[in-house]
Design an enzyme around this catalytic site. Structure first.
Site, PDB file in Angstrom:
ATOM      1  CG  HIS A  29      -2.752   5.572   8.916  1.00  0.00           C
ATOM      2  ND1 HIS A  29      -1.832   6.357   8.272  1.00  0.00           N
ATOM      3  CD2 HIS A  29      -3.274   4.737   7.979  1.00  0.00           C
ATOM      4  CE1 HIS A  29      -1.778   6.004   6.985  1.00  0.00           C
ATOM      5  NE2 HIS A  29      -2.657   5.031   6.789  1.00  0.00           N
ATOM      6  CB  CYS A  58      -2.908   9.349   6.541  1.00  0.00           C
ATOM      7  SG  CYS A  58      -2.943   9.959   8.253  1.00  0.00           S
ATOM      8  CG  HIS A 105      -3.268   3.857   3.258  1.00  0.00           C
ATOM      9  ND1 HIS A 105      -2.507   3.591   4.371  1.00  0.00           N
ATOM     10  CD2 HIS A 105      -2.831   2.985   2.300  1.00  0.00           C
ATOM     11  CE1 HIS A 105      -1.664   2.609   4.123  1.00  0.00           C
ATOM     12  NE2 HIS A 105      -1.845   2.220   2.885  1.00  0.00           N
TER      13      HIS A 105
END
Length: 365
Positions: free
Chosen positions: A328, A280, A340
């Site tokens: 994240h 990520c 993402h």
């Protein structure tokens, strides 16, 4: 005679236990009965109910989330290990240069001492007494003074170089220890990631084919799932979907968003920063690198890489962060959507910003 043989083969009559013997027998009998009853009861107890598919999915989600937390810690440790390696290498180069200068100074001092031995073994007063030419003596005396000054300077320089070299070596030792600690930290986080992912795969294998398919189709409703045709279909749909009509606030943000769109469908690989795979924070770092901006490596450092903005102020190119531990990150593209890298098995894709616990946002440029 027959009666006698019959009597001889008759079993002796056993007498009942009395007194202490009777009490001991009764106790043993009761204990045996209790044991048998306990064993029967244990065998009859209902087994623990098998976890439901929903419980298994929740556990898989948690394992993937834990693996992502460990991934960001791994990324940070890797960055620190790289810095420690560079420091050790730089100090080794500096030590080598200082050693060369020290050896050169020692050689010069040795040459000067040899020359003095050859030309200045006699006391200057004796040389004056033996010299028939005062001018020659004065010239030699001046030369000896200069040689003495030079020797003193060389010795002082050598002492400074020795001291400096010792400091460099001490710093190199400390950096080497720090590097060993960073490498141990890397191994620890790498083991944690692999363990979490292996546990998730084992749990996923306990689901039926239908349950796995349903879980994989709902991958963007949370963290979890594994590689499947549903993921590939989602990635294809993301790539072909029209881009958000919301314009980026500047050209650099537009380039970052364009890079992220171009990465859709590429696999998630923990620790990867492109160009063929990403995790990520690796994706957001690569997207902004394509726009000429250098971001730090991890989610918990990227959140401080720009100006914080509220959720209501989001604009394309902003970094959006999730979970209380900032584990994240995605790149906002407008319309409540982000691009993402979700987790292992799920490629880079478009997803709604509200599908994970929102933790904050940062505007890079």
């Amino acid at each position: 005679m027959a009666a006698h043989r019959k009597s001889a083969h008759r079993k002796p009559k056993q007498r009942p236990f009395t007194g202490p013997a009777a009490r001991t027998a009764a106790t043993l009998a009761l204990a045996g009965a209790a044991t048998a009853t306990s064993a029967a009861g244990a065998g009859a107890a209902p087994a623990e109910p098998a976890p439901t598919a929903a419980q298994v999915r929740a556990k898989i989600d948690q394992l993937y989330h834990d693996a992502e937390v460990a991934t960001e810690k791994y990324n940070g440790a890797k960055e620190r290990a790289s810095a420690a390696t560079s420091a050790v290498d730089a100090l080794a180069d500096e030590a080598a240069r200082r050693t060369d200068r020290l050896n050169t100074a020692r050689h010069a001092l040795g040459s000067l001492a040899t020359a003095q031995y050859r030309t200045g073994a006699l006391d200057p007063a004796v040389q004056l007494a033996l010299s028939s030419d005062p001018d020659t003596y004065l010239e030699r005396a001046a030369h000896l003074d200069r040689a003495g000054d030079r020797q003193a300077g060389l010795l002082s320089g050598i002492r400074r170089q020795l001291s400096g070299l010792a400091r460099v070596k001490a710093r190199a030792d400390r950096e080497t220890e720090a590097l060993a600690a960073r490498q141990a930290e890397l191994r620890e986080h790498r083991t944690a990631i692999r363990t979490k992912l292996a546990d998730a795969r084992r749990l996923l294998a306990t689901l039926t084919a239908g349950e796995r398919a349903a879980y994989e189709r709902s991958a963007d409703a949370g963290h979890g799932g594994g590689p499947a045709q549903a993921d590939r279909a989602t990635a294809h749909a993301d790539r072909s979907a029209p881009r958000s009509p919301v314009a980026a606030p500047n050209s650099r943000a537009a380039r970052a968003v364009a890079f992220a769109h171009g990465a859709i469908g590429k696999p998630y690989v923990w620790g990867a920063t492109g160009p063929n795979a990403f995790d990520c924070s690796g994706l957001t770092q690569a997207a902004w690198r394509a726009a000429g901006v250098s971001l730090p490596r991890t989610t918990y450092t990227q959140i401080n890489a720009g100006q914080r903005v509220s959720r209501s102020e989001l604009a394309p190119g902003d970094l959006v962060f999730f979970y209380s531990g900032i584990s994240h990150v995605g790149l906002y593209i407008g319309g409540g959507q982000m691009i993402h890298a979700p987790r292992p098995g799920a490629p880079v894709r478009i997803a709604p910003v509200d599908h994970m616990p929102f933790a904050g946002a940062t505007r890079v440029a």
